[in-house]
Structure formats: structure tokens, C-alpha cells
Enzyme design. Structure first.
Site, short mmCIF file in Angstrom:
data_model
loop_
_atom_site.label_atom_id
_atom_site.label_comp_id
_atom_site.label_asym_id
_atom_site.label_seq_id
_atom_site.Cartn_x
_atom_site.Cartn_y
_atom_site.Cartn_z
N SER A 46 0.84 -1.20 0.00
CA SER A 46 0.00 0.00 0.00
C SER A 46 0.87 1.25 0.00
CB SER A 46 -0.97 -0.03 1.18
OG SER A 46 -0.26 -0.20 2.38
N CYS A 47 0.20 2.38 -0.09
CA CYS A 47 0.86 3.69 -0.19
C CYS A 47 1.98 3.81 0.84
CB CYS A 47 -0.17 4.79 0.03
SG CYS A 47 0.51 6.45 0.13
N PRO A 48 3.15 4.28 0.52
CA PRO A 48 3.57 4.85 -0.78
C PRO A 48 4.33 3.86 -1.66
CG PRO A 48 5.25 5.35 0.84
CD PRO A 48 4.23 4.44 1.52
N MET A 49 4.33 2.57 -1.29
CA MET A 49 5.24 1.64 -1.96
C MET A 49 5.01 1.44 -3.46
SD MET A 49 7.14 1.61 0.42
CE MET A 49 8.61 0.67 0.16
#
Lengths: 105, 199
Positions: free
Chosen positions: A37-40
Site C-alpha cells: 500500500s501507499c507509498p510503496m
């Protein structure tokens, strides 16, 4: 004239299908960020793009629904990359978000 | 009396020599301004964005925003500096960063009322709950985000005054952390930056 409509729609689907197929065959590398999930998704896309050459096409496969907006925002705000296409697919009941990012010449 | 110069003098009484001198002066001024303009254009052509974040908090939840924004900004190709001060130092502290805690009191959105949350040991319980949620959601860990920031050349700074105030040692921090910096360094970077945030 419903029959003409049908023909037009069928032709359109063939065009779409060919378009997607050509995109898939043009892919240089696929990045699987399913689950992340964000920011990956954005961060890993950037890291993947750094290892690619001009003209290469990166396919990013994510399950984070926020990646639709995030990858779009990242690609438009970052020099050297452009978003070619995004699509939502159903993979065995799981929705995946596929992004095609082009490394600019 | 009539001379060539007088005949060709304009209504304003300028002689050709005066005019030539004035034109030469104006040309020189134009050249000068063009040079200045070229310098200004070169400066504004530099569209390299930069961001400075001042991280002051060291709880598990408050460690996330600076790290997420820093790594994402680095993905945009921006120059990023995170200046860590006070409890924000814990994010860069090799030992303490692995054990950041969530406070169970003072947050009305926590599932436990403050009266119960203030019982000793409750912070450990709520931290465990939060860590489980983070893992279940596959949200990146603090470790992972830190590694990412370092790998993407985010400039991680630890404020010297607070290192001493908190009785930390410079060696307590990760290798890539810049120590020996203070408010002036942070302000100087902030003045140059496009985005400045205090977390």
C-alpha cells in the site's frame, strides 16, 4: 440501427483488444506490487524506472486502489516518465490495477 | 550662422553626435539587461523541486507521515531533507526506531477511554494492536520506509542540540544520518525549498 451499433462495438472491442495486446507485448518489465500500500507502489515504480532505459515500458501490477490516482499523479509530476494506460482487471475474484508507465526518450 | 551640425540638429537641439552617443549608451544598457535576463532565466529554468520536513514527533503513528512524504517526494525526483528534532530523533535512532510506541491517551479516537488507557502497560497493548493493523494492511514498516528513504538519497538530519538534550550519542543513529546540524541549517534549506512542512 442496432446491427450497425453492434458491428461498431465489436470493431471497437477488437481495436481495444489489439491495443491492449500490443501494450502487453511491448512491456519491458513487470513490477508486482500486489498487497503493498501507499507509498510503496509509487516508490517501487520509481526504483524500477531508474533501472530501465529510454523507451522502455514498465507494467505495474497493484492491488492498492489508491494506486490509480497515485501512479497517475506521480507520472505526471515526474520528469522522464509518462503514463500510457491504466486498467482495472479481475484476477480470480481479486481486483488488480495495472499501470503502464513509459520511460521517455 | 549655419553649420552642418546645426542644420541636422533635431527639434530637441541634439546633434548627430549626441544621438549616436545616446544610441550607443542605450545599446550597452540593452546588452546589460539581456545578460541579466539570461541569468534570471537560467535560475528559473532549474525546475528541480525540493522539500524540507521538520519531524518533531516520535510516536509510531507520527513517524509515518514524514517518511511516507519523504520517500514519495524522492520518487518524484525532488531533493528531500528531513530535519529530525526532539522526539523526532527517535525515528533515526537505530535502537529506538524499532520500538516506536503509540500513545493510548490523549487521542479520543482510540477504542479505549482515557481512564483505562492511562493504566500502566496500556501503551504496549495499543502499540501491539496498531502494529498488527499495519501488518494486516501490508502497510510498509518504519524500517522499510527508512531503508527506502536512505536508498533514495533523502537527506536525513538529526538536530545536534536535541541529540545532546535527549542524552543520545551521535553513534546511536543510522550511518547515513547527518549530525551536527541546527536550526540555521534547517532554515537555510527551508528558505530554498518549494515545500516546507512541520510534523
Amino acid at each position: 440501427m442496432p446491427i450497425t451499433d453492434t458491428i461498431i462495438k465489436a470493431q471497437y472491442s477488437i481495436v481495444q483488444c489489439r491495443h491492449n495486446m500490443s501494450l502487453e507485448t511491448d512491456v519491458t518489465e513487470t513490477l508486482d506490487v500486489k498487497g503493498a500500500s501507499c507509498p510503496m507502489p509509487v516508490v517501487k515504480s520509481k526504483q524500477a524506472v531508474d533501472d530501465l532505459a529510454a523507451g522502455d515500458l514498465l507494467e505495474v501490477v497493484a492491488t492498492d486502489s489508491g494506486s490509480m490516482s497515485d501512479i497517475d499523479g506521480w507520472a505526471s509530476g515526474t520528469d522522464g516518465v509518462s503514463l500510457v494506460e491504466q486498467e482495472e482487471r479481475d484476477e480470480g475474484g481479486e481486483t488488480v490495477y495495472v499501470h503502464y508507465v513509459q520511460v521517455e526518450e | 550662422m549655419s553649420t552642418d551640425a546645426d542644420e541636422s540638429a533635431g527639434d530637441d537641439g541634439f546633434t548627430p553626435d549626441d544621438e549616436a552617443a545616446e544610441i550607443a549608451e542605450l545599446r550597452a544598457r540593452i546588452d546589460e539587461l539581456e545578460e541579466e535576463l539570461a541569468d534570471v532565466t537560467v535560475e528559473t529554468d532549474d525546475d528541480q523541486k525540493s522539500m524540507v520536513i521538520v519531524a518533531t514527533k516520535g510516536t509510531l503513528d507520527m513517524a509515518y507521515p514524514p517518511l511516507i512524504l519523504a520517500s514519495t517526494a524522492a520518487a518524484f525526483g525532488w531533493d528531500v531533507t528531513v530535519f529530525h528534532t526532539f522526539w523526532g530523533l527517535d525515528i533515526l535512532h537505530e535502537e529506538r526506531s524499532k520500538d516506536l510506541k503509540l500513545s493510548s491517551v490523549g487521542n479520543p479516537n482510540m477504542p479505549v477511554p482515557n481512564a483505562i488507557a492511562s493504566i500502566p502497560g496500556m501503551d504496549r497493548v495499543t502499540t501491539k494492536m496498531m502494529r498488527k493493523k499495519i501488518a494486516d494492511n501490508e502497510t510498509a514498516s518504519i524500517d522499510e520506509l527508512l531503508d527506502t528513504c536512505f536508498a533514495m538519497d533523502v537527506e536525513m538530519q538529526a538536530c545536534q542540540m536535541t541529540i545532546e538534550l535527549m542524552d543520545y550519542d551521535e553513534d546511536d543513529f543510522y550511518d547515513d544520518v547527518t549530525v551536527g546540524v541546527g536550526a540555521a541549517t534547517a532554515l537555510e534549506a527551508m528558505a530554498e525549498a518549494d515545500i516546507q512542512l512541520l510534523v
